[in-house]
Design a protein around this motif. Structure first.
Motif, PDB file in Angstrom:
ATOM      1  N   ASP A 103       0.865  -1.184   0.000  1.00 28.03           N
ATOM      2  CA  ASP A 103       0.000   0.000   0.000  1.00 28.03           C
ATOM      3  C   ASP A 103       0.899   1.230   0.000  1.00 28.03           C
ATOM      4  O   ASP A 103       1.490   1.576   1.026  1.00 28.03           O
ATOM      5  CB  ASP A 103      -0.915  -0.020   1.224  1.00 28.03           C
ATOM      6  N   VAL A 104       1.020   1.888  -1.142  1.00 30.55           N
ATOM      7  CA  VAL A 104       1.897   3.052  -1.302  1.00 30.55           C
ATOM      8  C   VAL A 104       1.112   4.322  -0.971  1.00 30.55           C
ATOM      9  O   VAL A 104       0.026   4.544  -1.492  1.00 30.55           O
ATOM     10  CB  VAL A 104       2.439   3.138  -2.743  1.00 30.55           C
ATOM     11  N   GLY A 105       1.684   5.188  -0.120  1.00 24.47           N
ATOM     12  CA  GLY A 105       0.974   6.389   0.305  1.00 24.47           C
ATOM     13  C   GLY A 105      -0.152   6.014   1.246  1.00 24.47           C
ATOM     14  O   GLY A 105      -1.308   6.402   1.065  1.00 24.47           O
ATOM     15  N   THR A 106       0.185   5.289   2.289  1.00 25.74           N
ATOM     16  CA  THR A 106      -0.811   4.619   3.124  1.00 25.74           C
ATOM     17  C   THR A 106      -1.698   5.555   3.930  1.00 25.74           C
ATOM     18  O   THR A 106      -2.796   5.196   4.310  1.00 25.74           O
ATOM     19  CB  THR A 106      -0.118   3.598   4.061  1.00 25.74           C
ATOM     20  N   GLY A 107      -1.237   6.784   4.234  1.00 26.68           N
ATOM     21  CA  GLY A 107      -2.067   7.731   4.986  1.00 26.68           C
ATOM     22  C   GLY A 107      -2.378   7.206   6.375  1.00 26.68           C
ATOM     23  O   GLY A 107      -1.477   6.909   7.159  1.00 26.68           O
ATOM     24  N   THR A 108      -3.660   7.050   6.692  1.00 32.05           N
ATOM     25  CA  THR A 108      -4.049   6.518   8.003  1.00 32.05           C
ATOM     26  C   THR A 108      -3.854   5.010   8.098  1.00 32.05           C
ATOM     27  O   THR A 108      -4.028   4.428   9.163  1.00 32.05           O
ATOM     28  CB  THR A 108      -5.536   6.802   8.295  1.00 32.05           C
ATOM     29  N   GLY A 109      -3.526   4.372   6.978  1.00 30.19           N
ATOM     30  CA  GLY A 109      -3.370   2.926   6.962  1.00 30.19           C
ATOM     31  C   GLY A 109      -4.661   2.173   6.737  1.00 30.19           C
ATOM     32  O   GLY A 109      -4.683   0.941   6.812  1.00 30.19           O
ATOM     33  N   VAL A 110      -5.750   2.870   6.421  1.00 33.68           N
ATOM     34  CA  VAL A 110      -7.057   2.213   6.322  1.00 33.68           C
ATOM     35  C   VAL A 110      -7.067   1.124   5.253  1.00 33.68           C
ATOM     36  O   VAL A 110      -7.648   0.044   5.463  1.00 33.68           O
ATOM     37  CB  VAL A 110      -8.182   3.250   6.072  1.00 33.68           C
TER      38      VAL A 110
END
Length: 303
Positions: free
Chosen positions: A163-170
């Motif tokens: 997951d590239v650019g995961t942010g919050t990881g959602v």
């Protein structure tokens, strides 16, 4: 409609109102010009042909440079209408969560702690609280990726996921909960990585491994590949730059899910990934945002 969220330390904003096509050209050019980790662009509509472009950064803009870019994209009249201002640093995701209901995609329900009791017994609840990172499940790009993850689970469970650019990881958390395998999540923003780690722990997703990295070339990313499924919910300019490195990380027969794309940007994204030997499997459009699923040939050599 948002093309990006303000960076965590945003204190300065540039703003200009323009017709839809000119607004999109302005947003595209500024996005292409600046590092998305330092400058973020929001492009949203007020009426059908009355749009607003806002550009956020943690430091003061060079006004002449920004006006020159607007003039190149949309002409001198709009360049003269550009305004600059300062804003108070803000938890943008916390603000965006106010009053939002849970989001359900297949068996997955993304919610805040206040809606924990609304998750049914046969659902996979993912609790995401306000944080300085993008990805609450409410944006069309995140929903599109969640649909792609649910579809991947129906086809069979990928064993290796990035997951590239995961942010919050959602997205990484959803993939781990559905596939029951190790997921590698990466982000250029250290605050996002810390937030995603905390969310993974809170959601009992021990298979999520978070990496602080720019791009896809970090050793911590490559050593876990090749990947059967790659998720990339970012913006068009970095998606185009990542086409070759992401394709090289994909296992034969693997799939890449791309999002963060306005409908008008789909041809440019497709061209970049088709040039790497990938073909379009499906596309989903939600509120003007596109999510693309592309696949590599099963006999394709690993990069």
């Amino acid at each position: 409609m948002l093309e990006g969220l303000p960076p965590n330390d945003a204190t300065h904003v540039m703003r200009v109102e323009a017709p839809r096509r000119q607004a999109q050209r302005i947003a595209d050019l500024i996005s292409e010009t600046f590092d998305p980790a330092e400058v973020a662009v929001a492009n949203f509509e007020r009426t059908d042909d009355d749009w607003v472009v806002e550009v956020y950064a943690g430091a003061a803009f060079d006004a002449d440079t920004l006006r020159e870019l607007v003039e190149i994209a949309a002409g001198p009249e709009l360049a003269a209408a550009v305004t600059f201002g300062e804003i108070e640093q803000k938890d943008w995701v916390a603000a965006s969560l106010e009053g939002l209901a849970p989001v359900a995609v297949g068996p997955v329900v993304v919610h805040g702690s206040h809606d924990r009791g609304r998750v049914g017994p046969n659902r996979i609840g993912i609790e995401i609280e306000a944080a300085l990172a993008f990805g609450t499940g409410h944006h069309g790009t995140t929903q599109g990726c969640l649909h792609a993850i649910v579809n991947a689970a129906r086809r069979g469970r990928p064993q290796r996921v990035l997951d590239v650019g995961t942010g919050t990881g959602v997205l990484a958390i959803a993939a781990e909960r559905l596939f029951h395998t190790e997921i590698v999540g990466s982000d250029i923003d250290i605050i996002a990585v810390r937030t995603a780690k905390a969310n993974a722990a809170a959601n009992k997703a021990p298979g999520v491994r978070m990496v602080h990295a720019a791009g896809a070339g970090a050793r911590a990313i490559r050593i876990h590949g090749p990947y059967d499924l790659i998720l990339a919910n970012i913006l068009l300019p970095p998606l185009k730059r990542l086409a070759r490195p992401l394709a090289s990380l994909l296992a034969p027969g693997g799939r890449i899910v791309l999002s963060g794309l306005l409908t008008a940007q789909v041809p440019a994204a497709l061209a970049a990934y088709r040039a790497q030997g990938l073909h379009l499997v499906s596309q989903r459009h939600i509120e003007g945002w596109a999510t693309l699923t592309l696949a590599a040939r099963s006999d394709r050599p690993r990069g």
